[in-house]
Design a protein around this motif. Structure first.
Motif, PDB file in Angstrom:
ATOM      1  N   ASP A   1      94.009  29.147 -35.723  1.00 52.60           N
ATOM      2  CA  ASP A   1      94.796  28.415 -34.722  1.00 52.60           C
ATOM      3  C   ASP A   1      95.029  29.274 -33.480  1.00 52.60           C
ATOM      4  O   ASP A   1      94.992  28.789 -32.358  1.00 52.60           O
ATOM      5  N   PHE A   2      95.292  30.561 -33.703  1.00 51.64           N
ATOM      6  CA  PHE A   2      95.524  31.503 -32.612  1.00 51.64           C
ATOM      7  C   PHE A   2      94.295  31.548 -31.708  1.00 51.64           C
ATOM      8  O   PHE A   2      94.400  31.464 -30.478  1.00 51.64           O
ATOM      9  N   LYS A   3      93.111  31.611 -32.318  1.00 55.34           N
ATOM     10  CA  LYS A   3      91.866  31.633 -31.553  1.00 55.34           C
ATOM     11  C   LYS A   3      91.701  30.345 -30.743  1.00 55.34           C
ATOM     12  O   LYS A   3      91.310  30.380 -29.575  1.00 55.34           O
ATOM     13  N   LYS A   4      92.006  29.197 -31.366  1.00 51.25           N
ATOM     14  CA  LYS A   4      91.897  27.914 -30.670  1.00 51.25           C
ATOM     15  C   LYS A   4      92.866  27.836 -29.494  1.00 51.25           C
ATOM     16  O   LYS A   4      92.523  27.331 -28.429  1.00 51.25           O
ATOM     17  N   ALA A   5      94.077  28.319 -29.707  1.00 51.58           N
ATOM     18  CA  ALA A   5      95.079  28.289 -28.641  1.00 51.58           C
ATOM     19  C   ALA A   5      94.640  29.162 -27.466  1.00 51.58           C
ATOM     20  O   ALA A   5      94.801  28.776 -26.304  1.00 51.58           O
ATOM     21  N   LEU A   6      94.074  30.327 -27.752  1.00 51.77           N
ATOM     22  CA  LEU A   6      93.589  31.199 -26.685  1.00 51.77           C
ATOM     23  C   LEU A   6      92.461  30.516 -25.911  1.00 51.77           C
ATOM     24  O   LEU A   6      92.420  30.585 -24.681  1.00 51.77           O
ATOM     25  N   ALA A   7      91.561  29.853 -26.622  1.00 52.35           N
ATOM     26  CA  ALA A   7      90.469  29.143 -25.950  1.00 52.35           C
ATOM     27  C   ALA A   7      91.036  28.041 -25.066  1.00 52.35           C
ATOM     28  O   ALA A   7      90.569  27.848 -23.937  1.00 52.35           O
ATOM     29  N   HIS A   8      92.050  27.332 -25.551  1.00 46.93           N
ATOM     30  CA  HIS A   8      92.688  26.282 -24.769  1.00 46.93           C
ATOM     31  C   HIS A   8      93.326  26.861 -23.497  1.00 46.93           C
ATOM     32  O   HIS A   8      93.323  26.215 -22.450  1.00 46.93           O
ATOM     33  N   MET A   9      93.841  28.081 -23.608  1.00 47.51           N
ATOM     34  CA  MET A   9      94.459  28.757 -22.466  1.00 47.51           C
ATOM     35  C   MET A   9      93.413  29.400 -21.560  1.00 47.51           C
ATOM     36  O   MET A   9      93.751  30.050 -20.591  1.00 47.51           O
ATOM     37  N   GLN A  10      92.144  29.232 -21.916  1.00 41.60           N
ATOM     38  CA  GLN A  10      91.017  29.807 -21.181  1.00 41.60           C
ATOM     39  C   GLN A  10      91.081  31.333 -21.166  1.00 41.60           C
ATOM     40  O   GLN A  10      90.778  31.977 -20.154  1.00 41.60           O
ATOM     41  N   ILE A  11      91.473  31.898 -22.300  1.00 40.38           N
ATOM     42  CA  ILE A  11      91.475  33.346 -22.485  1.00 40.38           C
ATOM     43  C   ILE A  11      90.354  33.658 -23.470  1.00 40.38           C
ATOM     44  O   ILE A  11      90.357  33.157 -24.591  1.00 40.38           O
ATOM     45  N   THR A  12      89.396  34.462 -23.030  1.00 48.46           N
ATOM     46  CA  THR A  12      88.271  34.791 -23.893  1.00 48.46           C
ATOM     47  C   THR A  12      88.357  36.250 -24.314  1.00 48.46           C
ATOM     48  O   THR A  12      88.596  37.133 -23.496  1.00 48.46           O
ATOM     49  N   ALA A  13      88.174  36.461 -25.599  1.00 41.66           N
ATOM     50  CA  ALA A  13      88.234  37.813 -26.162  1.00 41.66           C
ATOM     51  C   ALA A  13      87.286  37.872 -27.346  1.00 41.66           C
ATOM     52  O   ALA A  13      86.935  36.838 -27.923  1.00 41.66           O
ATOM     53  N   THR A  14      86.898  39.067 -27.704  1.00 39.94           N
ATOM     54  CA  THR A  14      86.042  39.210 -28.872  1.00 39.94           C
ATOM     55  C   THR A  14      86.825  38.803 -30.120  1.00 39.94           C
ATOM     56  O   THR A  14      88.054  38.887 -30.147  1.00 39.94           O
ATOM     57  N   GLY A  15      86.115  38.381 -31.134  1.00 40.15           N
ATOM     58  CA  GLY A  15      86.755  38.013 -32.393  1.00 40.15           C
ATOM     59  C   GLY A  15      87.540  39.167 -32.980  1.00 40.15           C
ATOM     60  O   GLY A  15      88.662  38.993 -33.468  1.00 40.15           O
ATOM     61  N   ALA A  16      86.969  40.361 -32.921  1.00 41.57           N
ATOM     62  CA  ALA A  16      87.648  41.539 -33.468  1.00 41.57           C
ATOM     63  C   ALA A  16      88.942  41.831 -32.711  1.00 41.57           C
ATOM     64  O   ALA A  16      89.958  42.190 -33.313  1.00 41.57           O
ATOM     65  N   CYS A  17      88.919  41.645 -31.405  1.00 40.95           N
ATOM     66  CA  CYS A  17      90.103  41.878 -30.576  1.00 40.95           C
ATOM     67  C   CYS A  17      91.210  40.896 -30.948  1.00 40.95           C
ATOM     68  O   CYS A  17      92.372  41.281 -31.134  1.00 40.95           O
ATOM     69  N   VAL A  18      90.857  39.619 -31.070  1.00 42.08           N
ATOM     70  CA  VAL A  18      91.841  38.588 -31.417  1.00 42.08           C
ATOM     71  C   VAL A  18      92.433  38.870 -32.793  1.00 42.08           C
ATOM     72  O   VAL A  18      93.648  38.805 -32.989  1.00 42.08           O
ATOM     73  N   GLU A  19      91.585  39.192 -33.749  1.00 41.31           N
ATOM     74  CA  GLU A  19      92.052  39.450 -35.115  1.00 41.31           C
ATOM     75  C   GLU A  19      92.957  40.680 -35.177  1.00 41.31           C
ATOM     76  O   GLU A  19      93.960  40.680 -35.888  1.00 41.31           O
ATOM     77  N   THR A  20      92.627  41.706 -34.408  1.00 37.07           N
ATOM     78  CA  THR A  20      93.470  42.906 -34.374  1.00 37.07           C
ATOM     79  C   THR A  20      94.839  42.581 -33.793  1.00 37.07           C
ATOM     80  O   THR A  20      95.868  42.978 -34.352  1.00 37.07           O
ATOM     81  N   LEU A  21      94.874  41.856 -32.680  1.00 35.03           N
ATOM     82  CA  LEU A  21      96.155  41.480 -32.085  1.00 35.03           C
ATOM     83  C   LEU A  21      96.932  40.563 -33.023  1.00 35.03           C
ATOM     84  O   LEU A  21      98.142  40.728 -33.194  1.00 35.03           O
ATOM     85  N   PHE A  22      96.256  39.623 -33.662  1.00 35.18           N
ATOM     86  CA  PHE A  22      96.933  38.712 -34.593  1.00 35.18           C
ATOM     87  C   PHE A  22      97.627  39.508 -35.702  1.00 35.18           C
ATOM     88  O   PHE A  22      98.786  39.265 -36.012  1.00 35.18           O
ATOM     89  N   ARG A  23      96.905  40.467 -36.284  1.00 31.58           N
ATOM     90  CA  ARG A  23      97.501  41.291 -37.359  1.00 31.58           C
ATOM     91  C   ARG A  23      98.686  42.095 -36.829  1.00 31.58           C
ATOM     92  O   ARG A  23      99.668  42.295 -37.540  1.00 31.58           O
ATOM     93  N   HIS A  24      98.614  42.544 -35.582  1.00 27.71           N
ATOM     94  CA  HIS A  24      99.714  43.297 -34.975  1.00 27.71           C
ATOM     95  C   HIS A  24     100.950  42.404 -34.789  1.00 27.71           C
ATOM     96  O   HIS A  24     102.070  42.823 -35.067  1.00 27.71           O
ATOM     97  N   ILE A  25     100.742  41.184 -34.334  1.00 26.56           N
ATOM     98  CA  ILE A  25     101.852  40.259 -34.108  1.00 26.56           C
ATOM     99  C   ILE A  25     102.452  39.793 -35.431  1.00 26.56           C
ATOM    100  O   ILE A  25     103.659  39.623 -35.550  1.00 26.56           O
TER     101      ILE A  25
END
Length: 107
Positions: A65-89
């Motif tokens: 869902d986090f990845k989908k929300a970022l795409a909706h916000m037109q924020i593009t990041a690598t999968g590894a980057c998103v997953e790392t931030l998600f685990r941090h949050i």
């Protein structure tokens, strides 16, 4: 070196650094002028097919869902980057970001 790296990432349009991704999300949320609860709700609404326990509304955001929300916000990041931030949050490591974790990390 960090500034140059950030400029390169912006030029390519693909964020690779979780700290840059977090700052980008914060900036977009803050400039939207929404309260924390409205920002969280909007973040959740960006996700197609909300799931959850109360009338189909989800009160947490999982990594997909986090990845989908970022795409909706037109924020593009690598999968590894998103997953790392998600685990941090996701401080409690529940596999989902709840409202308080969202506020603490992204507001």
């Amino acid at each position: 070196a960090a500034r140059r790296s950030n400029r390169i990432q912006k030029t390519l349009g693909l964020i690779r650094d979780p700290a840059v991704l977090q700052a980008t999300i914060k900036r977009k949320v803050r400039t939207s002028g929404k309260t924390a609860s409205k920002a969280f709700r909007r973040f959740r609404q960006a996700i197609q097919g909300d799931r959850g326990t109360a009338g189909g509304v989800s009160y947490v955001i999982n990594c997909d869902d986090f990845k989908k929300a970022l795409a909706h916000m037109q924020i593009t990041a690598t999968g590894a980057c998103v997953e790392t931030l998600f685990r941090h949050i996701d401080v409690d490591q529940s596999g989902a970001i709840d409202f308080q974790e969202f506020v603490d990390s992204l507001m």
